[in-house]
Scaffold this active site. Structure first.
Site, short mmCIF file in Angstrom:
data_model
loop_
_atom_site.label_atom_id
_atom_site.label_comp_id
_atom_site.label_asym_id
_atom_site.label_seq_id
_atom_site.Cartn_x
_atom_site.Cartn_y
_atom_site.Cartn_z
N HIS A 1 0.81 -1.23 0.00
CA HIS A 1 0.00 0.00 0.00
C HIS A 1 0.84 1.27 0.00
CE1 HIS A 1 -3.42 2.50 0.29
NE2 HIS A 1 -4.14 1.83 1.17
N ASP B 1 -10.97 -4.08 -17.83
CA ASP B 1 -11.34 -5.02 -18.89
C ASP B 1 -10.08 -5.55 -19.55
OD1 ASP B 1 -12.33 -6.37 -21.08
OD2 ASP B 1 -13.45 -4.68 -21.91
#
Length: 460
Positions: free
Chosen positions: A167, A382
């Site tokens: 992170h 996608d």
């Protein structure tokens, strides 16, 4: 509202040996410093994300593993710091050694179909540890891969893309920017539509540093009564908030706050119910930390390709008694004010505090942290097989201190209603109470007065 989707589904995942994917072309060998917003103790952990994809006959039998592996290598040419390793300098200052070693990749096959996961894909996911394998020696903050990615083929022709991020490198918008780039390369692009921008110096401390704002989110609060959430007997459940549920919560909103956002009313309600469920002493301070994306708070705004951490943890603080005995509007006022605290000056003050105070962890004692990723775009990624059926955080309660954090994730239930799903992580005894309190609010029979919550007594 409440989802009891469980981990009852059992299946077998067969993994290949983990491998490193390096950039497809030579990349600069250099050292890049993280910003003073990236470099704080509370971000030194790995955050898991998971996306589920259906089979798409238009892909002509292409193998998602091979397509995505190739795309990752191509994307790392642009995002080459991800292929490096973190190390510490003076005063624990984090920097990326851009070695080009690569990101960790796991290829896998599962004897399960997407349909077997049920018609409402949401955390907690069954066999998550098999879908995002913790490769031994890979989970450290320093000298370890900064990304671990597993692509698991499903029996139906669909697949699961799971990722684990250090992170300190990126926040949700930054990670989605990288994932989107991988998707674009997988679909044939020669370069990402948004080129990455490092420029971490934009969020560094000033010289000399000076803390100009109040930062209760980094206060050292002693856990005098052992009220940090215990790590044993933790229960994970998700709760759906669609139009009906949000309207039910809004019935408790006073007239002068009717313009409040869904985030604000939901945060106020969950903070209140959660506090009631864990039963702190009435005089003890309780907190809610609201992650606020600060990209637009700068003048000029941060570059569009900036993929570092650019958020703050503004906090609302009150006592357990005031939070639980007052009507919901009390908590709502606190949450609204908290979000407005974040300005460019506030961010500079946080960076300065990190340098002055030695990069402290945000306060976790009697704290609830909420992160809204409804607009982050995880589900839009996608790779050629269309948008994800589910895309977002893999579970609630993640972080250096488990059980503190919840995510607000965009979700469509089986009725076709669009809303928000919130994974909650609590000890078993507290989860039962939490469910009852929240259910009472949603049914409109909660008497939000002083008598309702008289169970909080000094004897607890």
């Amino acid at each position: 509202m409440d989802s009891k989707q469980s981990s009852e589904l059992v299946f077998t995942v067969r993994r290949q040996e983990p491998e490193l994917i390096a950039p497809a072309k030579p990349t600069p060998r250099e050292t890049k410093f993280l910003s003073d917003i990236d470099d704080q103790e509370g971000l030194r952990f790995q955050i898991p994300v998971i996306n589920f994809y259906r089979k798409d006959s238009s892909m002509g039998g292409k193998d998602p593993v091979e397509v995505i592996k190739k795309a990752i290598a191509e994307t790392l040419v642009f995002y080459y710091p991800f292929a490096g390793r973190l190390r510490e300098g003076n005063d624990r200052k984090l920097m990326v050694d851009c070695t080009g070693e690569g990101v960790m990749f796991v290829e896998a096959n599962a004897d399960v179909t997407l349909e077997e996961f049920g018609d409402e894909l949401q955390p907690p996911f069954p066999c998550l540890e098999e879908l995002l394998y913790d490769v031994p020696g890979s989970a450290g903050v320093l000298h370890c891969p900064l990304l671990l990615i597993q692509v698991t083929r499903l029996r139906c022709g669909g697949f699961i893309f799971a990722l684990r991020l250090n992170h300190t490198m990126s926040d949700a918008p930054g990670l989605v920017q990288f994932m989107t780039a991988v998707g674009e390369m997988a679909r044939g692009a020669t370069a990402p539509s948004t080129l990455p921008v490092w420029c971490r110096e934009l969020l560094n401390a000033r010289n000399p540093p000076q803390v100009t704002c109040t930062h209760h989110e980094y206060e050292e609060v002693p856990d005098t009564k052992g009220t940090l959430i215990p790590l044993d007997d933790m229960v994970h459940r998700s709760f759906f908030f669609g139009p009906t549920e949000v309207s039910a919560l809004r019935r408790f909103v006073p007239p002068h706050l009717h313009n409040c956002s869904t985030f604000e009313v939901l945060t106020a309600a969950l903070w209140r119910c959660r506090t009631i469920s864990i039963k702190p002493d009435p005089e003890e301070e309780v907190r809610v930390l609201c992650i606020v994306n600060a990209r637009s708070r700068f003048n000029p705004q941060l570059p569009s390709g900036y993929y570092g951490n650019a958020f703050a943890f503004p906090v609302a603080v009150t006592t357990a008694e005031k939070l639980c005995k007052n009507p919901l509007g009390y908590a709502l006022e606190l949450v609204k004010k908290t979000k407005s605290d974040v300005t460019e000056e506030y961010m500079k003050s946080v960076a300065d505090l990190m340098v002055i105070k030695g990069r402290p962890h945000f306060t976790v004692v009697r704290t609830y942290l909420v992160s809204d990723v409804t607009r982050a775009g995880f589900g839009e990624v996608d790779f050629g097989w269309g948008k994800a059926v589910y895309g977002g955080p893999a579970k609630g309660g993640v972080g250096a201190i488990p059980g503190v954090a919840s995510f607000y994730i965009p979700f469509r239930n089986k009725k076709g209603e669009n809303g928000i799903v919130v994974p909650i992580c609590l000890p078993g005894f507290a989860m039962e109470k939490f469910v009852k309190e929240l259910d009472s609010m949603l049914k409109g029979d909660a008497q939000l007065d002083n008598k309702k919550y008289a169970f909080i007594t000094p004897a607890l």
